[in-house]
Write an enzyme that holds these catalytic residues in place. Structure first.
Site, mmCIF file in Angstrom:
data_model
loop_
_atom_site.group_PDB
_atom_site.id
_atom_site.type_symbol
_atom_site.label_atom_id
_atom_site.label_comp_id
_atom_site.label_asym_id
_atom_site.label_seq_id
_atom_site.Cartn_x
_atom_site.Cartn_y
_atom_site.Cartn_z
ATOM 1 N N LYS A 104 0.803 -1.223 0.000
ATOM 2 C CA LYS A 104 0.000 0.000 0.000
ATOM 3 C C LYS A 104 0.836 1.274 0.000
ATOM 4 O O LYS A 104 0.403 2.318 -0.511
ATOM 5 C CB LYS A 104 -0.940 0.010 1.204
ATOM 6 N N GLU A 126 -10.129 5.732 3.329
ATOM 7 C CA GLU A 126 -10.957 4.680 3.900
ATOM 8 C C GLU A 126 -10.080 3.449 4.064
ATOM 9 O O GLU A 126 -9.070 3.299 3.386
ATOM 10 C CB GLU A 126 -12.140 4.372 2.982
ATOM 11 N N SER A 316 1.603 -9.718 -0.922
ATOM 12 C CA SER A 316 1.313 -8.285 -0.833
ATOM 13 C C SER A 316 1.462 -7.686 0.554
ATOM 14 O O SER A 316 1.593 -6.476 0.702
ATOM 15 C CB SER A 316 -0.114 -8.013 -1.341
#
Length: 336
Positions: A104, A126, A316
């Site tokens: 991210k 969010e 990830s």
């Protein structure tokens, strides 16, 4: 479901990698927002297209990705897992080793730099599992930006560790108590905030969704994953993989690694994901995020029948945030 997945797979081959003027990738995409957001969306697109061609912006982003986030991430050959399965040679793209513990941070850095360039000093986001919220809070702390993260009350309960991390980084975590009290409700609240404060606020969207240019931006900021993996596997193995695996939810890690390769989609159950997490932990000493475990599960399922082939799994994120969920599902490991 199988018919849908097959249709989606066929459609992907006909979709352009470059959106048209209206933000459409073939039959998908577009720009459908309330009228009050049309001007800000157009402003964002203009600013992003300019930044994409700005050598100074790209140099700063590259420097932060390398020296702050920790790129390039390794492409690691999972020898013991491959030997145990007795088929494909499995390589792991180690996005879990990035700062904050997940992919991210790539997109968060890019969008935060863009927001600062636009003079937007307040960032909203969010989050569901919490990693995007942590990434957003991290880059806001780094750049001195105000940060508000909307999170469903139920997700806050399940991911209390990440809630604390966000608060530790200076973010305000706004609990959402409406609806199912999960991600979709957090998105709705974040959109209401953006409409109200659009002049000073940038909505740092973490998934490949929303109005153009968001899907394009998120793809562009994450495509470094696949570009690195493609280069690394050619250097290490001398050929491209037969299959690339990634978990699909908000799609940001998937589009990041898939963009440099060919598309492919399927599904894995939660039970299979939990078993995959246990297997990877015990063969390679790597505890994966629950989301990533779904991709690992599919690789494990296919590997025995794919002797000599190369698989790349996009790992990830790491499993720190999911320890409580693993404890609930593996009570025999939790000594009292």
């Amino acid at each position: 479901m199988n018919e849908f997945l097959q249709a989606a797979k066929v459609a992907l081959f006909s979709v352009s990698a470059v959106p048209d003027a209206g933000g459409h990738f073939g039959p998908y995409g577009g720009r459908y927002v309330p009228e009050v957001l049309m001007a800000p969306i157009e402003e964002l697109e203009k600013a992003y297209l300019e930044a994409r061609e700005d050598a100074a912006f790209q140099a700063e982003l590259s420097d932060l990705l390398r020296n702050y986030a920790g790129r390039p991430t390794p492409l690691y050959f999972a020898r013991r897992l491959s030997e145990q399965l007795g088929g494909a040679r499995i390589w792991l793209k180690r996005e879990d080793l990035l700062h904050t513990g997940a992919h991210k941070i790539n997109n968060c850095l890019g969008q935060a730099l863009l927001a600062r360039r636009m003079g937007k000093r307040r960032i909203i986001a969010e989050t569901g599992a919490g990693q995007h919220g942590v990434g957003t809070a991290t880059v806001c702390a780094l750049l001195g930006l105000e940060c508000v993260v909307y999170m469903g009350e139920e997700d806050m309960r399940r991911q209390s560790l990440n809630v604390f991390r966000m608060r530790m980084l200076g973010a305000k975590v706004q609990a959402v108590t409406s609806g199912s009290r999960t991600l979709k409700d957090a998105i709705s609240e974040a959109m209401r905030d953006w409409v109200t404060n659009v002049g000073t606020t940038h909505y740092l969207l973490g998934s490949v969704l929303g109005a153009h240019p968001y899907p394009m931006m998120v793809r562009d900021f994450h495509k470094i994953i696949g570009e690195e993996a493609r280069r690394q596997i050619l250097e290490s193995a001398g050929r491209l993989p037969a299959t690339v695996f990634a978990c699909v939810g908000g799609d940001s890690n998937a589009i990041g690694i898939f963009h440099a390769f060919l598309p492919e989609y399927t599904a894995a159950s939660d039970t299979a994901a939990l078993e995959a997490a246990r297997t990877l932990s015990r063969t390679e000493g790597i505890i994966p995020a629950l989301e990533s475990s779904h991709a690992v599960a599919e690789a494990i399922r296919r590997a025995p029948g794919a002797a000599g082939k190369i698989f790349i799994v996009n790992l990830s994120g790491r499993g720190d945030k999911d320890v409580d969920i693993y404890r609930e599902n593996f009570p025999e490991l939790d000594s009292k």
